[in-house]
Motif scaffolding. Structure first.
Motif, PDB file in Angstrom:
ATOM      1  N   LEU A 278     -21.317  29.897 -33.207  1.00  0.00           N
ATOM      2  CA  LEU A 278     -20.471  28.727 -33.427  1.00  0.00           C
ATOM      3  C   LEU A 278     -19.953  28.728 -34.853  1.00  0.00           C
ATOM      4  O   LEU A 278     -20.702  29.015 -35.800  1.00  0.00           O
ATOM      5  CB  LEU A 278     -21.252  27.435 -33.189  1.00  0.00           C
ATOM      6  CG  LEU A 278     -21.565  27.035 -31.744  1.00  0.00           C
ATOM      7  CD1 LEU A 278     -22.353  25.733 -31.745  1.00  0.00           C
ATOM      8  CD2 LEU A 278     -20.296  26.884 -30.925  1.00  0.00           C
ATOM      9  N   PHE A 279     -18.671  28.403 -35.000  1.00  0.00           N
ATOM     10  CA  PHE A 279     -18.083  28.212 -36.318  1.00  0.00           C
ATOM     11  C   PHE A 279     -17.154  27.019 -36.238  1.00  0.00           C
ATOM     12  O   PHE A 279     -16.189  27.023 -35.467  1.00  0.00           O
ATOM     13  CB  PHE A 279     -17.327  29.462 -36.775  1.00  0.00           C
ATOM     14  CG  PHE A 279     -16.787  29.349 -38.170  1.00  0.00           C
ATOM     15  CD1 PHE A 279     -17.651  29.258 -39.243  1.00  0.00           C
ATOM     16  CD2 PHE A 279     -15.425  29.327 -38.395  1.00  0.00           C
ATOM     17  CE1 PHE A 279     -17.159  29.153 -40.540  1.00  0.00           C
ATOM     18  CE2 PHE A 279     -14.921  29.220 -39.687  1.00  0.00           C
ATOM     19  CZ  PHE A 279     -15.794  29.134 -40.767  1.00  0.00           C
ATOM     20  N   ASP A 280     -17.450  25.990 -37.028  1.00  0.00           N
ATOM     21  CA  ASP A 280     -16.757  24.713 -36.901  1.00  0.00           C
ATOM     22  C   ASP A 280     -16.892  24.233 -35.454  1.00  0.00           C
ATOM     23  O   ASP A 280     -17.999  24.155 -34.942  1.00  0.00           O
ATOM     24  CB  ASP A 280     -15.301  24.826 -37.341  1.00  0.00           C
ATOM     25  CG  ASP A 280     -15.177  25.029 -38.847  1.00  0.00           C
ATOM     26  OD1 ASP A 280     -16.106  24.621 -39.567  1.00  0.00           O
ATOM     27  OD2 ASP A 280     -14.172  25.596 -39.295  1.00  0.00           O
ATOM     28  N   ASN A 281     -15.790  23.951 -34.779  1.00  0.00           N
ATOM     29  CA  ASN A 281     -15.862  23.488 -33.389  1.00  0.00           C
ATOM     30  C   ASN A 281     -15.510  24.589 -32.403  1.00  0.00           C
ATOM     31  O   ASN A 281     -15.158  24.324 -31.269  1.00  0.00           O
ATOM     32  CB  ASN A 281     -14.921  22.293 -33.181  1.00  0.00           C
ATOM     33  CG  ASN A 281     -15.228  21.524 -31.921  1.00  0.00           C
ATOM     34  OD1 ASN A 281     -16.370  21.128 -31.682  1.00  0.00           O
ATOM     35  ND2 ASN A 281     -14.227  21.316 -31.070  1.00  0.00           N
ATOM     36  N   GLU A 282     -15.609  25.845 -32.837  1.00  0.00           N
ATOM     37  CA  GLU A 282     -15.200  26.971 -31.997  1.00  0.00           C
ATOM     38  C   GLU A 282     -16.394  27.832 -31.608  1.00  0.00           C
ATOM     39  O   GLU A 282     -17.266  28.110 -32.439  1.00  0.00           O
ATOM     40  CB  GLU A 282     -14.190  27.842 -32.733  1.00  0.00           C
ATOM     41  CG  GLU A 282     -12.902  27.139 -33.086  1.00  0.00           C
ATOM     42  CD  GLU A 282     -12.030  27.970 -34.000  1.00  0.00           C
ATOM     43  OE1 GLU A 282     -10.812  27.719 -34.041  1.00  0.00           O
ATOM     44  OE2 GLU A 282     -12.567  28.880 -34.677  1.00  0.00           O
TER      45      GLU A 282
END
Length: 539
Positions: free
Chosen positions: A461-465
């Protein structure tokens, strides 16, 4: 306490049909289904949430610490969620203010939270939550000698805890019996701090196997030790070394529950023990004739032998590197010396009986001050460490001396490879990771998810992605596949303004559980809300 959390959970769990579709490009054709979501009205300023996925029980256990402003005493609660993320059970408990949470772990049926006391070194508290009857057991341990908790594994009601000792020079393994309150240090695992140590648990047999490194400063070998998890006694040990100039750095052992194979796979180096030159594998299974030689020869695979290891580089850089390696090999010169650090995941068993090894390639990251006046440079550098921990043996590079600040460990790419039972390399693949994945501790940044068809998903996960890659042996596939996490339904599509403490855990039946704090806003000028979310993503 119960009323407080019941209010938090009034939002409930929303099936996929009610998740809001944001006006974004359509997801990739192989995107996971976002099948369920739960939200809690928690705030990262007041709440700490630890998530423990329990695939064998199709359960997710949350351990929540809540301390509003002005309150001196924190409140704690276990919450258990089922396959559809509906709340199944909630239990509050008291934890003395002297303790702080260090690690969580689980075994089938039980989730554990392990605390230590910063003000009273050597004091530990183990809390066990039973997912079948909802009972909680807490047990104090006054070990006196342990300083910090490095890692923990659970098996048959006991915890095997890798701890550093009060002398700040050594580490060992501490066996905690949560039911009886008895504990013991395992003297057969008393090692220097810079020793690499990995382990696997054989829960049905009540045993654990440890792989540890031994070095004289110039050469390194591995020692495999099998111990009883009930009494802690050493059952047997086995030395693995090579007569060549290669050194064995660290390794993972296949699960002892697989009685048909004992595969040892890891990294090896040449003259510099800080860096990996490639991977090795060997079969430790006893021979049928019980001869003195208990395992087959070591197999070594230089990084240049992998088809996809250098996929993280541009095509031009790859071509130059391969040409340089080929020229050295043609004139029988010494091989290129690679400067890579690898973090090995536990071996994953494949349906055909072989194993998959997932290895994250990482670099330590620093900021540097300018001429010692405290002006921090904006760029990050990727020079290596000399030991396991950030402060070990600091170097000065490029005239900066010691005016540098450790930022974290950045995972650049992931090597995935398949071995047969004997350690023969069958295939390899690669997952290139974005530049924002930096962690303050040396821990897994990418999570592997085995699929029923023998395939594998790597994701983070990275930020909301959600960034992911499907691995089918050595088949090429995109490295930049991503999909936004959907939010709960509202009158208008919601915008995710901020994400904190995001985490991703493999779960049951080809599913991940994503979690973290989100700050959301409905529409362009709608009200904001802060939530902690759980989300199931099915591949």
């Amino acid at each position: 306490m119960k009323h407080f959390f019941a209010c938090l959970l009034s939002i409930g769990c929303l099936p996929l049909a009610t998740l809001a579709q944001r006006p974004t490009p359509p997801p990739p054709p192989d995107a996971p289904q976002q099948v369920a979501r739960a939200e809690l009205l928690l705030d990262p300023a007041n709440d700490d949430v630890q998530v423990q996925a329990m695939p064998a029980d199709t359960a997710v256990v949350l351990f929540i610490r809540h301390q509003p402003p002005g309150q001196r005493k924190a409140r704690y609660v276990f919450q258990q969620y089922g396959a559809d993320l509906h709340l199944r059970n909630e239990v509050s408990l008291e934890i003395a203010p002297e303790y702080e949470l260090k690690r969580m772990t689980s075994e089938p049926g039980i989730a554990y939270a392990l605390f230590n006391s910063p003000d009273k070194p050597g004091r530990l508290l183990a809390v066990a939550y039973n997912v079948h009857d909802g009972q909680v057991r807490a047990q104090n341990f006054d070990t006196k000698l342990c300083r910090d908790v490095v890692s923990v594994k659970a098996m048959t009601g006991r915890l095997l805890v890798n701890v550093t000792l009060a002398d700040q020079l050594h580490q060992t393994v501490l066996l905690l019996d949560v039911a009886s309150g008895r504990f013991q240090f395992l003297p057969s695992l008393y090692e220097p701090l810079n020793t690499e140590l990995t382990s696997v648990a054989d829960r049905p047999a009540g045993r654990a196997e440890f792989v540890l490194s031994q070095s004289n400063g110039r050469k390194q070998r591995l020692l495999v030790k099998r111990l009883s998890a009930t009494q802690g006694e050493l059952l047997n040990s086995e030395l693995v070394q090579t007569e060549s100039e290669r050194s064995l750095l660290t390794a993972q052992l296949s699960s002892p529950e697989d009685t048909t194979t004992r595969l040892l796979a890891g990294t090896y180096g040449l003259r510099d023990l800080r860096y990996a030159q490639g991977l090795f594998a060997t079969d430790l299974s006893p021979r049928a004739d019980n001869s003195a030689s208990t395992h087959s020869g070591l197999r070594f695979y230089d990084f240049k032998r992998f088809r996809h290891f250098f996929d993280y580089l541009g095509p031009g850089h790859q071509a130059r590197l391969q040409g340089r390696a080929a020229r050295r090999e043609a004139r029988a010169a010494s091989p290129l010396r690679w400067h890579y650090h690898l973090l090995l995941h536990e071996l994953l068993r494949q349906p055909d009986g072989g194993y998959t090894l997932v290895a994250e390639v990482y670099t330590p990251q620093y900021t540097y001050s300018n001429n010692g006046y405290g002006n921090t440079l904006s760029s990050l550098s990727s020079y290596p460490l000399t030991g396991r921990y950030p402060g070990a043996g600091g170097y000065g590079y490029g005239g900066y001396g010691n005016n540098r600040t450790f930022v974290g460990f950045r995972t650049t790419h992931v090597l995935v490879c398949g071995f047969d039972k004997r350690g023969n390399l069958l295939w390899d693949n690669n997952f290139v990771v974005g530049p924002g994945i930096v962690r303050t501790e040396l821990e897994e940044a990418v999570q592997p998810l085995p699929l029923a068809n023998g395939g594998l998903v790597l994701a983070y996960l990275f930020d909301n992605e959600l960034h992911y890659k499907r691995i089918t042996q050595s088949e090429a596939s995109p490295n930049d596949t991503k999909v936004d996490l959907l939010t709960s339904s509202a009158a208008e599509p919601e915008k995710v303004l901020d994400v904190r403490q995001s985490d991703l855990l493999p779960w049951a039946n080809g599913q991940y559980v994503a979690s973290g704090f989100q700050r959301l806003r409905a529409g362009r000028n709608g009200p904001e809300r802060q939530v902690f979310f759980l989300q199931v993503l099915r591949f």
